[in-house]
Design a protein around this motif. Structure first.
Motif, short mmCIF file in Angstrom:
data_model
loop_
_atom_site.label_atom_id
_atom_site.label_comp_id
_atom_site.label_asym_id
_atom_site.label_seq_id
_atom_site.Cartn_x
_atom_site.Cartn_y
_atom_site.Cartn_z
N VAL A 75 0.85 -1.19 0.00
CA VAL A 75 0.00 0.00 0.00
C VAL A 75 0.89 1.24 0.00
O VAL A 75 1.87 1.32 0.75
N ILE A 76 0.54 2.22 -0.87
CA ILE A 76 1.38 3.42 -0.95
C ILE A 76 0.62 4.71 -0.69
O ILE A 76 1.23 5.77 -0.54
N ALA A 93 7.70 3.90 14.09
CA ALA A 93 6.52 3.41 13.38
C ALA A 93 6.82 3.22 11.91
O ALA A 93 7.68 3.89 11.34
N SER A 94 6.09 2.30 11.29
CA SER A 94 6.18 2.08 9.85
C SER A 94 5.83 3.36 9.11
O SER A 94 4.96 4.13 9.54
N GLY A 95 6.51 3.62 7.99
CA GLY A 95 6.31 4.85 7.24
C GLY A 95 4.88 5.08 6.79
O GLY A 95 4.46 6.22 6.54
N LEU A 96 4.10 4.00 6.69
CA LEU A 96 2.71 4.16 6.23
C LEU A 96 1.88 4.96 7.24
O LEU A 96 0.87 5.57 6.87
N ARG A 109 2.82 7.74 8.69
CA ARG A 109 2.96 9.14 8.30
C ARG A 109 2.09 9.44 7.07
O ARG A 109 1.43 10.49 6.99
N VAL A 110 2.10 8.49 6.11
CA VAL A 110 1.27 8.67 4.91
C VAL A 110 -0.21 8.81 5.32
O VAL A 110 -0.93 9.69 4.84
N ALA A 121 -1.36 9.73 8.29
CA ALA A 121 -1.55 10.95 9.07
C ALA A 121 -1.66 12.16 8.14
O ALA A 121 -2.50 13.04 8.34
N GLU A 122 -0.85 12.18 7.10
CA GLU A 122 -0.91 13.31 6.17
C GLU A 122 -2.24 13.35 5.43
O GLU A 122 -2.78 14.42 5.15
N GLY A 131 6.43 8.24 15.74
CA GLY A 131 5.66 8.10 14.51
C GLY A 131 4.43 7.24 14.60
O GLY A 131 3.79 6.94 13.59
N LEU A 173 9.62 0.01 -4.30
CA LEU A 173 9.04 1.29 -3.88
C LEU A 173 10.15 2.24 -3.43
O LEU A 173 11.09 1.83 -2.79
N ILE A 184 10.60 5.67 1.90
CA ILE A 184 9.82 6.75 2.53
C ILE A 184 10.79 7.56 3.38
O ILE A 184 11.51 7.01 4.20
N PRO A 185 10.82 8.89 3.18
CA PRO A 185 11.81 9.67 3.93
C PRO A 185 11.54 9.63 5.43
O PRO A 185 10.44 9.40 5.88
N GLN A 229 10.62 10.44 9.05
CA GLN A 229 9.56 11.32 9.49
C GLN A 229 9.94 12.05 10.78
O GLN A 229 10.80 11.61 11.52
N VAL A 230 9.28 13.16 11.00
CA VAL A 230 9.45 13.85 12.27
C VAL A 230 8.12 13.74 13.00
O VAL A 230 7.06 14.06 12.45
N GLY A 231 8.15 13.22 14.20
CA GLY A 231 6.91 13.02 14.95
C GLY A 231 6.24 14.35 15.23
O GLY A 231 6.89 15.38 15.38
N LYS A 232 4.92 14.29 15.26
CA LYS A 232 4.18 15.52 15.49
C LYS A 232 3.75 15.65 16.94
O LYS A 232 3.40 16.72 17.40
#
Lengths: 443, 443
Positions: free
Chosen positions: A80-81, A268-271, A273-274, A276-277, A287, B433, B436-437, B439-442
């Motif tokens: 999933v991207i 956390a896995s980068g997904l 952040r995706v 959250a955005e 994360g 893929l 994924i860069p 991340q900075v936690g919010k």
């Protein structure tokens, strides 16, 4: 059932996602479980792959095989991207998929606290490939020591530094101590594997910080008895190819070690952040996605985050720990919750029932803190063994793992210590051999 | 024993080299066994790794562990790159080693009959890595078919071509048929794995050419019953990424297949050529070293070649086949021969005691030709199972493999079907893929 069943899409086949899918099996919804791997991995035993006790397949099960009995559940091998929460779709590289409810459970990976370049030298332990790489490094280190004439360099090959004194670090340190001081003792001719040094470094004031203090103390005593040097209040300030620099108070030390294993932190896995955005959800400092009391996102009651990726702090004020029981309970809760919701009913919010912790140190040695009961020694070890077999029973490996454990118990051997992969064929410290040109037969 | 023991250096820890080392264990010589891998691989069961029945570690054993009891035997993890027969030394990348007697047993690899570029598309089965690559391709093909909307392309994903009708080809074809028509039958939602086509291609007029004709006919009948399409007198003239071109007499056929597995031929390990150039020994047409009746080289009575790498034709006029029993007998003979020689005695030349052949086709189905006895069906299958367990007993895996077999027998499941490795994380037909860069936690 109506023709247009409510479609639950679950991303991630770890404990959280898998238990959600299983609990929705044969329920009044259509389920799609998406994972980029074709198998569920029983991560609590991954350190046993890294130290040569069991094979990856012994602690993994194909997702399709686990879920084959549930005709309303479909498994999709995709990555999933992206998400579009307005359109209620998610994107993979290959396709777009509509959901009615979305469950994201893609977990965590290693966290090097801003020093990502350490990863090359000090690998972590999250995937099967990670474990095989650790296994390769550990056993290759003994091979390199056997061939090294220089005593200083030899000692560096025989020095193993484990960064992080949580359960994984403790389990790795204990297993490597048993390898060096028992399993491999008779295997070499030039080195005495008993001269290996195993160091366990922990930044806080004790190992197994989430456990009661007396169990931490007992764990440290057991590790010391096994031959592990435990260093608490010790921070790692630098890692290079052969040197770990540590700081204990004001004291700076440089440890020459060829094998450095990372068990110190996760992010956390980068997904996350995706997601959250796309949704405006908040992330915590590592994360993780901060969820509502029912595990949903603030503005999206049909999007849920569960397992290690979720930051759920409604029960105690602190986020729930990233352990299998939390993930399993979240997955099972969510399945019930969604089924009720689809049928127009409402259930109370999630609540975690904490039965305790357990970690293994070595043969006949574990620490257990269950239902208020604190135990160490052989009985704790037996509880640890049976707790893990109980969960493995859910899949199809209990027989094999039990046999293997019984066998190792009596022989103290570890059969799965193959050095494989790209670097398995030549010596680690050498360039690959030039290909031998095709020959023409003479006869 | 004198201080300067006769030094036997053995290159290669396959059946020939390992049995030679074991038989010299605790004998009046010093032994060094050199291998580039740290484990012995039980190759006859490698097809079970490729088809997801067992794990690599279940059919492998660390060389050090097998030989730990023999204090006169040393294991060295190195790759040999050259020989100096005058100086009686061999070279590895790291060092030079003196020998009194040299035994070379580095076996064979795949042979593509001058079409080495086919290897990329049609991998062979000799190493653990080969088997994991085959496993990845086989299980990824079903996953790709599940996602493929175009029926023609889907059928190409569901078509498996095995080139070569010897024991390995027969075993692979039978195991893939069982996978498609039984094990995986309930696992998918969009495809019917029963629509898979499994083709076994053989250039000669029957499968299992070294077996008696009636057993070949029975093997072909059993394969056909399992759902395998057997094509004999069929030559492969080209292999591209998706098409196998065959020629049967004058008839040319193009088969659309995404999974092509090579079990057609072997050529000698490149070290045979290196040895021949250093000693003037002759090679046969597939690069095997032609040996004297005592397995030594013509001008070098202290250099021996055994196992698949040896061309030994003194018994029947034809070279002995490249199978485990020949390698084991040669290794054991040579150990006795060398011990006698060191003690000033002489033994008669090598002679192979041929007890026959056996190959498995599927559950309850095998062909056995032992001591003049020809068998097929469940009894043959049982003999096959126990013959293999008997040899595995020599190592330490019999318990685990037996459990796994018993388990698969009753459940028809295959637990070890993980898709792992570099390409295990993403879809085979997609680029990786982008990372994924950080991340900075919010929160």
């Amino acid at each position: 059932m109506s023709k247009t069943l409510h479609h639950v899409v679950i991303v991630g086949g770890g404990f959280a996602g898998l238990y959600a899918a299983k609990s929705l099996g044969n329920g009044p919804v259509k389920v799609t479980l998406i994972d980029k791997r074709n198998f569920h991995l029983f991560q609590p035993l991954l350190y046993q792959v890294a130290t040569g006790s069991v094979s990856p397949a012994n602690i993994s099960s194909p997702l399709r095989s686990i879920l084959r009995g549930y005709k309303n559940v479909q498994v999709l091998l995709e990555e999933v991207i992206g998400f579009d929460p307005q359109a209620q779709t998610l994107k993979t590289k290959g396709k777009e998929l509509h959901y009615d409810s979305l469950v994201v459970a893609t977990g965590v990976s290693h966290h090097y606290f801003g020093n990502d370049h350490w990863q090359q030298t000090a690998p972590g332990l999250k995937t099967v490939e990670d474990a095989l790489e650790m296994r390769r490094r550990i056993f290759m280190a003994f091979e390199a020591a056997e061939k090294e004439p220089d005593p200083v360099k030899r000692q560096a090959w025989l020095t193993f530094v484990i960064v992080g004194g949580g359960p994984t670090g403790v389990e790795l340190a204990g297993a490597i101590a048993e390898l060096a001081y028992a399993t491999l003792k008779q295997d070499f001719r030039n080195i005495d594997t008993g001269e290996a040094k195993i160091l366990l470094l922990e930044g806080l004031d004790r190992v197994l910080p989430p456990y009661p203090e007396d169990l931490s103390a007992k764990a440290e005593a057991s590790l010391t008895k096994l031959g592990v040097t435990v260093k608490t209040r010790t921070l790692v300030t630098n890692i290079t190819d052969e040197i770990v620099t540590t700081k204990q108070g004001e004291e700076v030390e440089k440890i020459a070690a060829q094998t450095i294993l990372w068990a110190a932190g996760v992010k956390a896995s980068g997904l996350g952040r995706v997601l959250a955005e796309a949704t405006g959800a908040s992330l915590d400092r590592v994360g993780r996605v901060i969820v509502e009391p029912d595990l949903s996102l603030p503005n999206y009651p049909n999007i849920y985050v569960i397992g290690d990726l979720a930051h759920y702090a409604h029960q105690t004020g602190n986020p729930l720990p990233g352990i299998a029981p939390v993930a399993i309970q979240e997955g099972e809760f969510l399945a019930k919750y969604l089924q009720a919701k689809v049928q127009g009913e409402a259930l109370p919010a999630f609540s975690y029932s904490d039965s305790g912790n357990l970690a293994v140190i070595g043969q006949n040695e574990a620490v257990v803190n269950l239902w208020g009961l604190k135990l160490t020694g052989p009985l704790a070890w037996l509880i640890w063994v049976f707790a893990h077999i109980y969960y493995l029973i859910e899949f199809d490996h209990k027989l094999v793992v039990m046999t293997q454990w019984a066998w190792s118990y009596f022989t103290r051997n570890r059969g799965a210590r193959l050095i494989t992969g790209e670097d398995g064929r030549v010596n680690q410290d050498m360039e690959p051999l030039a290909a031998i040109p095709e020959q023409v037969g003479k006869a």
